[in-house]
Each structure stands twice: as structure tokens, then as C-alpha cells.
Design an enzyme around this catalytic site. Structure first.
Site, PDB file in Angstrom:
ATOM      1  N   CYS A  92      39.472 -13.894 -16.957  1.00  0.00           N
ATOM      2  CA  CYS A  92      40.260 -14.615 -15.957  1.00  0.00           C
ATOM      3  C   CYS A  92      41.735 -14.262 -15.941  1.00  0.00           C
ATOM      4  O   CYS A  92      42.329 -14.112 -14.864  1.00  0.00           O
ATOM      5  CB  CYS A  92      40.067 -16.119 -16.094  1.00  0.00           C
ATOM      6  SG  CYS A  92      40.742 -16.853 -17.607  1.00  0.00           S
TER       7      CYS A  92
ATOM      8  N   GLU B  85      34.098  -9.005 -17.280  1.00  0.00           N
ATOM      9  CA  GLU B  85      33.506  -8.485 -18.518  1.00  0.00           C
ATOM     10  C   GLU B  85      34.437  -8.751 -19.698  1.00  0.00           C
ATOM     11  O   GLU B  85      35.659  -8.831 -19.542  1.00  0.00           O
ATOM     12  CB  GLU B  85      33.178  -6.996 -18.390  1.00  0.00           C
ATOM     13  CG  GLU B  85      34.298  -6.114 -17.884  1.00  0.00           C
ATOM     14  CD  GLU B  85      34.906  -5.223 -18.958  1.00  0.00           C
ATOM     15  OE1 GLU B  85      34.844  -5.605 -20.144  1.00  0.00           O
ATOM     16  OE2 GLU B  85      35.445  -4.164 -18.599  1.00  0.00           O
TER      17      GLU B  85
END
Length: 266
Positions: A68, A38
Site C-alpha cells: 500500500c 505483492e
């Protein structure tokens, strides 16, 4: 340092603590099902702190998700604490993008060496890799969802997914291992630059062994493994409900403007 007990509790893991391929597979699958992808803090202009203490406070203690650098940074520290040999990599995202112009290297993924074999593990991509795959072979590899393969392109390795009979590029990784400091600049770009995908779009995603849940702005897609996709357009209240019920996020009152902007998208 990483509090392994707190992390295991966060993802619901109660298996062995050893550096094996099976443990890697189990942790990967539980992570992407429990800690969602998110970008809400980017949408709120809060910035993204990828220091370990900040990541642990957000993704473990506060039961939030992240993107990430947060996700794979956390997973890398977990694996290292268990004795895995892990390298952070950096790559160019290709997924759903035109071939030109080329994008900068802004995606973090991990290469794990187990008994002399290299594996790609990545718990920080929106359309998540369902389980680790071999890094150094070109043949198609089955996962809980799509088939994937790694191929060599320009002295790099490109991840591709088999979608409707066509191999679609996901991202292309440089083979040079990265230091933690190498992610500071791409994290700054991804979280602040106006052309960043995360500045432009609300993205929330969760992958379980049976189902993919993907939210792009106001468009929710639910796809069972091997099945047809269910697609819905949500209003602001429905977006907040989906964030809570489908993605398990602790929705805060000040997220409302993010949901209202996403709901207004065409």
C-alpha cells in the site's frame, strides 16, 4: 516529481491529463490491472523503501509491484501532478480478521476531492477496490466486481464489501489527513515485524475489470466478475510461472526460496 509519461506507459494510459472523475476512474482501473500488489521484497528481508525515487525505480522502471505505501504513494504523486486535490489517510485493516484484538493503523488509502465531492481511491490493497467510490455517502455503490459501501463508525469511515449477501468489513479509516512522514513507522512495522501479515505470507494480487487473481502462499484463486472461483494449490515451479504469466512480474532467480517456502505451506 513524477515522470508522468513513464507512468502512463507503465499502465497503458493514453487519455487526457485533467483532474476529472473519469480520469481518476480510468487511471485507477489501469493501475490495479498493471502494477500488481505483492510483498516479495518483504519475504526476502530486503525491506521496503517508500522514498519516491525508490518507488519509481521499482514499480515503474523495474516493472515490479508493491504494497500500500508504495502503490498509493505513487498514485498520490501522479494525481497531484495532474492537479487533483489528494489526501493520504491511514486505517485499520478488518478484512478476514476477528473483531478483537484491534489491529494498529497500517493501511494507506487516498481521499480525492473533485468538484467538492470526496472519493475513496485505493490501488494498494490486495483484494483491490475495483474503482473509486464516493467517500461521503452510506448507500451501496456498484463496481466492476463486488458492491461496496462506506459507513460511519466511531467518527471514522469503514469500507465494506458485499460478499455472498453479507456486508464484510474491509478497513476503517481515520479522517485525519496524513503527512508522508506518518507512513514511515507503519511501513517499518509492516515490512519487518514478525506479526505482520506480509512477513508471514506470500501475497500477490491483480484485479482487472473482468477477473481477480489472488495468490496467498501456495493457493491461487481466479474469480471472474459475478462468477465462481477457480482454486488451485501450486508447487514452487508453478508459483514462479504464475508470478510471470498471471501477474506479469519479472521473476528473479533469488525469489526461488520464497516460492519454495510458500509451496510447503499446509
Amino acid at each position: 516529481m513524477i515522470d508522468l509519461a513513464a507512468y502512463f506507459d507503465r499502465i497503458g494510459y493514453d487519455g487526457p491529463s485533467e483532474a476529472s472523475a473519469q480520469v481518476l476512474r480510468d487511471l485507477h482501473a489501469l493501475h490495479i490491472a498493471s502494477i500488481v500488489f505483492e510483498d516479495i521484497d518483504v519475504q526476502l528481508d530486503r525491506g521496503i523503501d517508500i522514498a519516491p525515487a525508490a518507488v519509481d525505480a521499482k514499480l515503474i522502471a523495474a516493472r515490479r509491484g508493491g504494497y500500500c505505501y508504495e502503490q498509493n504513494g505513487l498514485f498520490k504523486r501522479v494525481l497531484e501532478a495532474l492537479g487533483f486535490e489528494v489526501e493520504g489517510l491511514l486505517g485499520r485493516v478488518k478484512w478476514m480478521l476477528p473483531a478483537e484484538p484491534a489491529r494498529g493503523r497500517t493501511h494507506m488509502a487516498l481521499r480525492v476531492i473533485i468538484d467538492g465531492q470526496a472519493w475513496l481511491t485505493d490501488v494498494g490493497f490486495g483484494s483491490a477496490l475495483p474503482n473509486p467510490i464516493r467517500f461521503d455517502i452510506d448507500t451501496p455503490q456498484k463496481t466492476a466486481h463486488e458492491d461496496y459501501r462506506m459507513i460511519s463508525v466511531d467518527r471514522e469511515r469503514r469500507l465494506e464489501a458485499l460478499i455472498a449477501g453479507t456486508w464484510e468489513p474491509v478497513y476503517q479509516l481515520s479522517l485525519e489527513p496524513q503527512l508522508d512522514v506518518d507512513y514511515v513507522q507503519p511501513n517499518w512495522f509492516s515490512s519487518t515485524h514478525p506479526t505482520s501479515n506480509f512477513r508471514q505470507n506470500l501475497i500477490i494480487a491483480r484485479t482487472t475489470p473482468t477477473t481477480r487473481y489472488n495468490l496467498l502462499n501456495n493457493r491461487l484463486t481466479i474469480r471472474e466478475a459475478g462468477g465462481e472461483a477457480e482454486k488451485r494449490v501450486l508447487n514452487a515451479a508453478e508459483l514462479a510461472q504464475a508470478a510471470r504469466d498471471l501477474f506479469g512480474l519479472p521473476v528473479e532467480a533469488d525469489w526461488t526460496p520464497v516460492f519454495e517456502r510458500a509451496a510447503a505451506r499446509e
